[in-house]
Motif scaffolding. Structure first.
Motif, mmCIF file in Angstrom:
data_model
loop_
_atom_site.group_PDB
_atom_site.id
_atom_site.type_symbol
_atom_site.label_atom_id
_atom_site.label_comp_id
_atom_site.label_asym_id
_atom_site.label_seq_id
_atom_site.Cartn_x
_atom_site.Cartn_y
_atom_site.Cartn_z
ATOM 1 N N ARG A 156 0.850 -1.188 0.000
ATOM 2 C CA ARG A 156 0.000 0.000 0.000
ATOM 3 C C ARG A 156 0.886 1.240 0.000
ATOM 4 O O ARG A 156 1.745 1.395 0.863
ATOM 5 C CB ARG A 156 -0.904 0.016 1.229
ATOM 6 C CG ARG A 156 -1.980 -1.055 1.254
ATOM 7 C CD ARG A 156 -3.055 -0.793 0.212
ATOM 8 N NE ARG A 156 -4.151 -1.735 0.322
ATOM 9 C CZ ARG A 156 -5.381 -1.401 0.740
ATOM 10 N NH1 ARG A 156 -5.666 -0.143 1.063
ATOM 11 N NH2 ARG A 156 -6.315 -2.323 0.811
ATOM 12 N N TYR A 157 0.638 2.144 -0.948
ATOM 13 C CA TYR A 157 1.336 3.424 -0.940
ATOM 14 C C TYR A 157 0.304 4.533 -0.917
ATOM 15 O O TYR A 157 -0.555 4.616 -1.797
ATOM 16 C CB TYR A 157 2.245 3.579 -2.164
ATOM 17 C CG TYR A 157 3.114 4.812 -2.057
ATOM 18 C CD1 TYR A 157 4.098 4.891 -1.084
ATOM 19 C CD2 TYR A 157 2.913 5.902 -2.895
ATOM 20 C CE1 TYR A 157 4.878 6.022 -0.944
ATOM 21 C CE2 TYR A 157 3.699 7.037 -2.769
ATOM 22 C CZ TYR A 157 4.677 7.085 -1.783
ATOM 23 O OH TYR A 157 5.439 8.221 -1.644
ATOM 24 N N ARG A 158 0.370 5.349 0.118
ATOM 25 C CA ARG A 158 -0.636 6.384 0.348
ATOM 26 C C ARG A 158 -2.038 5.773 0.310
ATOM 27 O O ARG A 158 -2.979 6.363 -0.195
ATOM 28 C CB ARG A 158 -0.475 7.530 -0.644
ATOM 29 C CG ARG A 158 0.875 8.244 -0.477
ATOM 30 C CD ARG A 158 1.143 9.335 -1.488
ATOM 31 N NE ARG A 158 2.469 9.897 -1.230
ATOM 32 C CZ ARG A 158 3.084 10.775 -2.034
ATOM 33 N NH1 ARG A 158 2.490 11.205 -3.129
ATOM 34 N NH2 ARG A 158 4.287 11.229 -1.721
ATOM 35 N N GLY A 159 -2.126 4.579 0.865
ATOM 36 C CA GLY A 159 -3.396 3.886 1.016
ATOM 37 C C GLY A 159 -3.848 3.077 -0.170
ATOM 38 O O GLY A 159 -4.790 2.290 -0.058
ATOM 39 N N ILE A 160 -3.207 3.232 -1.332
ATOM 40 C CA ILE A 160 -3.627 2.561 -2.558
ATOM 41 C C ILE A 160 -2.716 1.364 -2.833
ATOM 42 O O ILE A 160 -1.494 1.482 -2.804
ATOM 43 C CB ILE A 160 -3.586 3.527 -3.755
ATOM 44 C CG1 ILE A 160 -4.458 4.752 -3.483
ATOM 45 C CG2 ILE A 160 -4.014 2.822 -5.031
ATOM 46 C CD1 ILE A 160 -5.928 4.450 -3.297
ATOM 47 N N SER A 161 -3.317 0.207 -3.125
ATOM 48 C CA SER A 161 -2.529 -0.992 -3.404
ATOM 49 C C SER A 161 -1.781 -0.854 -4.726
ATOM 50 O O SER A 161 -2.370 -0.494 -5.753
ATOM 51 C CB SER A 161 -3.432 -2.225 -3.459
ATOM 52 O OG SER A 161 -2.677 -3.375 -3.817
ATOM 53 N N VAL B 181 -5.427 -0.307 7.084
ATOM 54 C CA VAL B 181 -5.209 0.790 6.143
ATOM 55 C C VAL B 181 -6.497 1.040 5.380
ATOM 56 O O VAL B 181 -7.208 0.093 4.995
ATOM 57 C CB VAL B 181 -4.082 0.433 5.147
ATOM 58 C CG1 VAL B 181 -3.835 1.554 4.163
ATOM 59 C CG2 VAL B 181 -2.802 0.082 5.901
ATOM 60 N N GLY B 182 -6.811 2.327 5.127
ATOM 61 C CA GLY B 182 -8.018 2.632 4.368
ATOM 62 C C GLY B 182 -7.945 3.982 3.694
ATOM 63 O O GLY B 182 -7.042 4.789 3.974
ATOM 64 N N PHE C 157 -11.516 -2.623 -5.880
ATOM 65 C CA PHE C 157 -11.158 -1.307 -5.349
ATOM 66 C C PHE C 157 -9.821 -1.399 -4.624
ATOM 67 O O PHE C 157 -9.685 -2.119 -3.642
ATOM 68 C CB PHE C 157 -12.258 -0.830 -4.411
ATOM 69 C CG PHE C 157 -11.975 0.495 -3.761
ATOM 70 C CD1 PHE C 157 -11.363 1.540 -4.438
ATOM 71 C CD2 PHE C 157 -12.344 0.706 -2.440
ATOM 72 C CE1 PHE C 157 -11.112 2.755 -3.829
ATOM 73 C CE2 PHE C 157 -12.108 1.914 -1.816
ATOM 74 C CZ PHE C 157 -11.489 2.943 -2.509
ATOM 75 N N LEU C 158 -8.835 -0.652 -5.120
ATOM 76 C CA LEU C 158 -7.470 -0.745 -4.597
ATOM 77 C C LEU C 158 -7.252 0.062 -3.320
ATOM 78 O O LEU C 158 -6.201 -0.056 -2.692
ATOM 79 C CB LEU C 158 -6.484 -0.291 -5.671
ATOM 80 C CG LEU C 158 -6.521 -1.088 -6.980
ATOM 81 C CD1 LEU C 158 -5.551 -0.494 -7.991
ATOM 82 C CD2 LEU C 158 -6.203 -2.564 -6.724
ATOM 83 N N GLY C 159 -8.244 0.864 -2.932
ATOM 84 C CA GLY C 159 -8.104 1.665 -1.715
ATOM 85 C C GLY C 159 -9.002 1.207 -0.590
ATOM 86 O O GLY C 159 -9.241 1.958 0.358
ATOM 87 N N LYS C 160 -9.486 -0.017 -0.661
ATOM 88 C CA LYS C 160 -10.415 -0.501 0.356
ATOM 89 C C LYS C 160 -9.725 -0.663 1.709
ATOM 90 O O LYS C 160 -8.504 -0.846 1.796
ATOM 91 C CB LYS C 160 -11.030 -1.826 -0.075
ATOM 92 C CG LYS C 160 -10.091 -3.013 0.005
ATOM 93 C CD LYS C 160 -10.844 -4.312 -0.298
ATOM 94 C CE LYS C 160 -9.993 -5.540 -0.042
ATOM 95 N NZ LYS C 160 -10.759 -6.792 -0.267
ATOM 96 N N THR C 161 -10.512 -0.612 2.767
ATOM 97 C CA THR C 161 -9.981 -0.825 4.107
ATOM 98 C C THR C 161 -9.598 -2.292 4.271
ATOM 99 O O THR C 161 -10.388 -3.189 3.959
ATOM 100 C CB THR C 161 -11.016 -0.436 5.171
ATOM 101 O OG1 THR C 161 -11.342 0.950 5.008
ATOM 102 C CG2 THR C 161 -10.482 -0.672 6.574
#
Length: 248
Positions: A45-50, A217-218, A234-238
């Protein structure tokens, strides 16, 4: 500062001794230090995005520090999937960075530098390679950091001058156990639909041989803008992210 008292008995002509106390100064760090690191994480995860389509990643790097001046440089690498998923190529991220750390006073320290993210053979219509300049202030366990893109940001067209604000704290709660708290805001220039906030809360445990970390992370990122082109997820999921690392 630890003090070591060394007692030495010296005989005199009258056979009377005395004890002499001597303070031993701690060893100074060498001017030049090199270290290496390696890690395995369940999701990069970088800045919350996978960056790995919610899958595992192998990571590693090397760092050089000139202790007397605070200057440093390094390189860090990770496996990725997003550039190929976005229609380009490559499966590697290489981060190259340099900067300087120091103290403003006994309570506040600073870190300034430049970081270039290189995605070899990414082949995207807008080059994924990105360069940011950054500055950070640290007070005790808390820090604030701002990163400013001087190129387009991670393959997003017309996104030069995007910025990322990072607030956080790393709090020692027990011997070898640290609470990690983070909140961030990614502002993408001329692309408001790609802007979002992210957060993390976790713990890091030093096991001497290895360091383990667990974090939740979310993000509040757009599920449309940050859906994987490969499978729509969704790459930014919790999610829970687990990692092990080693520095040597």
């Amino acid at each position: 500062m630890k003090k070591i008292l060394v007692a030495a008995i010296f005989p005199t002509l009258l056979s009377v001794g005395y004890v002499q106390a001597q303070e031993v100064k701690p060893e100074m760090k060498p001017d030049n230090e090199v270290s290496f690191n390696a890690a395995l994480t369940s999701d990069y995860r970088y800045r919350g995005i996978s960056q790995t389509r919610l899958q595992a990643a192998l990571q590693g790097g090397a760092d050089y520090v000139h202790n007397s001046s605070g200057l440093y440089a390094g390189a860090w690498f990770s496996s990725i999937k997003w550039t190929k998923d976005a229609g380009g190529g490559g499966n590697l991220e290489a981060d190259l960075y340099a900067g300087r750390r120091g103290e403003i006073n006994k309570d506040i320290s600073y870190d300034i530098g430049v970081l270039t993210y290189v995605y070899p053979s990414n082949g995207l219509a807008t080059d994924a390679n990105t360069t940011e300049v950054y500055g950070q202030l640290t007070y005790g366990p808390a820090y604030v950091k701002y990163s400013h893109a001087v190129t387009n940001l991670f393959g997003i067209a017309d996104s030069k001058n995007s910025g990322y604000l990072d607030l956080g704290a790393n709090i020692d709660v027990a011997t070898g156990l640290t609470l990690n708290i983070h909140a961030g805001r990614q502002q993408v220039k001329n692309n408001s639909g790609s802007s979002y906030a992210d957060w993390k809360i976790g713990i890091t445990k030093d096991f001497s041989v290895l360091t383990g970390a667990v974090a939740v992370v979310g993000t509040n990122a757009s599920e449309t803008s940050y859906a994987s082109p490969a499978n729509g997820k969704f790459l930014g999921k919790t999610a829970l992210v687990v990692s092990i690392s080693k520095t040597f």
